[in-house]
Every structure is written in C-alpha cells, then in structure tokens.
Design an enzyme around this catalytic site. Structure first.
Site: not given
Length: 398
Positions: A135, A233, A288
């Site tokens: 950046y 997760e 998931d």
C-alpha cells in the site's frame, strides 16, 4: 569519432548500431562472499544492498552508463542436475525494445524499490508487513503477490530463510481466544546480528491476532489444567463462540484461520502440539458442510505444502451434512438452509476423493475415512450448508 568516420569503419547498419550502443555495466544481486551457500547476516545484507544501489546510481547518474541487474532464480523442486538459472534486467531500455518490453522496466523498478525499503527498514529492527509495503506504492506493485515474489528473489540471492529475514513478514490473519495466557518465547537477531530472547504474551479473555514468531519459537500455556482447542473456519462463527463462551466447556481455546489458514496460524498450532500436547485433551476442526470446508480442514492436517506445519493432533469433526439434516428434523431447533452443490463444488469433492484414495482403495482402513465419507455424502445428497446457525452443542466436550 564523427558519424562519417563511423560509417566508413562499420559497413553495415547492424555493426553501426552495435558500435553506438553503450556498453552495459553488470551488477550482481547475490553476494559473492556467500556463494558457498552460507546465509548473509543482517549487516552483510545491508552492506551489499548499499553497495549495489551505489553502483547503480553511479553508473546511471555520473557515467550515463546503462546497467544490467543479474540475479539467480530458484530451480524447480527436485532439480539438482541443471545449472543455476540467472536472469538479467536491463535499465534503461533503448531501441526497438523500448516499447515492447515495458514490463521489464516495471520489474526493475519493483526490485530497486524493494531493495531501498529493505535498506531503510532493516536497521530499525522492527517488523514490516507485506501489506504495508504494497500500500506504500500500489501503482507500482499492482498486486501483493508481486511484492512477495520479488522479496523471495532478494532472500534467495542472499541465501536467507523465506520466513526469518529482512524484518518483512506476511500480514497476520489468524485469530485466537484463550481463557488463560499464552507465552511465546522467540529468538530474534538484533541489527548487530546478536541473538536476543523476545517474549510475547497472548492475554486471556479477548480475541487477538496470532502474533508473528519464528519457526524455532517455544510456546508455553499459562495453565496446569487440561484444555481443548476448537478451530473454526469463519471469523463470524469464531465471534459468535466468543460471545457465547459460557456455553462451552471450561479451558477451551478458540482459533480461526479466517478461511484457508496462513502459515502463521498453522505454525501456531504446530507449536502448541510440539510443546503443550500434554495439556491438550482434544483439538477439533469445524468447517462448513461443503467441499471447500473439507479442503480447509485438510489444510491443517494433511496439506502437501510445508509439511513442517501439519498439525497431526487436529481432528476433523464437521459440521457434517447429516448433522444439519438431523438438526432440521428436530422440532425445537432452528432450521438451517440447505444449498445445492454447484458444478465447482462437485468437481472439488470428486477431486478430493480421488486424491485421498490415491494410495489406498480400502476406505475402511484409511485414516481419512470420515473425510472421504463426508465428501461422498455431500455428492449423494447434492447439498451443502453453512455452519453459522448450527447448534452450539456440537462444540461441547463432556
């Protein structure tokens, strides 16, 4: 010599162009003093970078002489017979290459910029992230991957470890929540290249980023009681568990890699396994109920990349598609929406099964039996589900 004299001396256009083209000065990035394979110290790196940039500046500014930057590239894994691979970047470009090889100019600019950053940051003795460097000049770097690639080039040419040098580290990603303090003892090198013991503490009772530490660090838990580790997760699930921590078993440590884990999250778990396994009664992974969740779980336990970071104590516990179906069938529980597998999900599940059964067709005796069966069930039902609304009871330890 006058142009007319040159035309008489060089009969062809090609010979004349060659004679008029200024000779380039070759500047090698790798340190000749360390060609035997020994790594450079911080002081050596600083000295060589200053010398390298000084040569480049003198050639371009004082002598108006173009330069060729020469550096080594990594060989392919397992390739020991082929000679070293060298790459040359010319600056500035001239002639027909000026318009067609602009990408080479950008490469040269990125390399010189990063060398300047290293020269400025290394004496300070403080870590800087790849993200911060990116950046600082987005227009030049364009992607963080370009910063990582050229930092690897610099490290390789100075025979430095990918993770232990230049005080430039990946941005922290993983989160940890612990009911007890965790101390990390790390050996670092000062600017004078002297070893120094550094202690970092993860304080209890609040989520925090997993701090950066070296591969040879030592971790100690601030408890004498047995504890559990729950790896999830998603950050959303992690935050939900933190907010409802009273529903979990006591002495439960929560960790999330926020999707696919970075090396630091995996290294943190590996260090817990290495130094604190006697105090850890269970380590479970929850993702998931979809092929990507399974792939993320395997990243912790059976990744092909950087085997040194594999955590063998972690067990995949779900969520499983059958758990979701069972919860939806219970009267008093909130139903979880089931989503259909798309083609990409199906392909990933199929490829996971193929890779997990490549060395053994006997699934019943495979250590990854549960993972393989879960992939098969998701393909059979053609369904997947997210764990955000799963019953918190699955995280409890009796």
């Amino acid at each position: 010599m006058a142009l007319e004299g040159l035309r008489k001396k060089y009969k062809t256009r090609q010979e004349l162009v060659k004679a008029l083209t200024p000779k380039r000065r070759s500047i090698h990035l790798n340190s000749n003093g360390h060609s035997n394979g020994t790594p450079c110290s911080n002081a050596d790196v600083l000295a060589h970078i200053k010398h390298f940039l000084s040569l480049a500046a003198n050639s371009l500014e004082q002598h108006q002489q173009p330069i060729s930057i020469v550096f080594q590239n990594k060989k392919k894994k397992g390739d020991t017979s082929s000679p070293d691979i060298h790459t040359t970047l010319d600056f500035p470009l001239n002639g027909p290459h000026l318009c067609t090889h602009q990408f080479k100019l950008k490469r040269c600019a990125i390399l010189l910029n990063l060398l300047k950053v290293v020269m400025e940051k290394l004496p300070l003795g403080k870590n800087t992230t790849v993200r911060d460097i990116f950046y600082s000049n987005v227009e030049l770097f364009q992607r963080q991957a370009n910063v990582v690639q050229w930092l690897d080039v610099i490290r390789f040419n100075f025979k430095l470890s990918p993770r232990k040098s230049l005080n430039i580290i990946p941005a922290q990603k993983g989160l940890v929540y612990s009911p007890f303090p965790i101390d990390i003892y790390d050996n670092i090198l000062t600017c004078e290249n002297e070893p120094k013991m550094q202690k970092q503490t993860i304080f209890p009772g609040k989520p925090c980023l997993i701090p950066f530490f070296q591969d040879d660090a030592v971790i100690k838990l601030g408890t004498t009681s047995m504890c559990n580790i729950v790896i999830v997760e998603k950050e959303a699930v992690f935050t939900k568990l933190v907010n409802n921590y009273h529903k979990l078993s006591t002495n439960t440590m929560l960790i999330t890699g926020k999707g696919f884990p970075d090396f630091l999250t995996r290294l943190f778990l590996k260090k817990l396994e290495q130094y604190c396994s006697k105090l850890i009664s269970d380590c479970s992974i929850f993702t998931d109920a979809d092929p990507y969740g399974i792939s993320i779980a395997l990243n912790y336990t059976h990744s092909n990349e950087r085997n040194a970071y594999i955590c063998t104590m972690a067990n995949y516990k779900g969520i499983r598609i059958t758990q979701v179906l069972a919860q939806n069938n219970e009267v008093h529980n909130k139903s979880i929406q089931l989503l259909s597998l798309n083609q990409r999900d199906y392909s990933l599940a199929k490829n996971l099964i193929a890779s997990l059964t490549a060395n053994s067709w006997d699934i019943a005796t495979s250590p990854l039996k549960n993972v393989i069966i879960e992939c098969q069930r998701e393909i059979f039902f053609q369904k997947k589900a997210e764990m955000n609304e799963i019953d918190a009871r699955i995280f409890e330890y009796k």
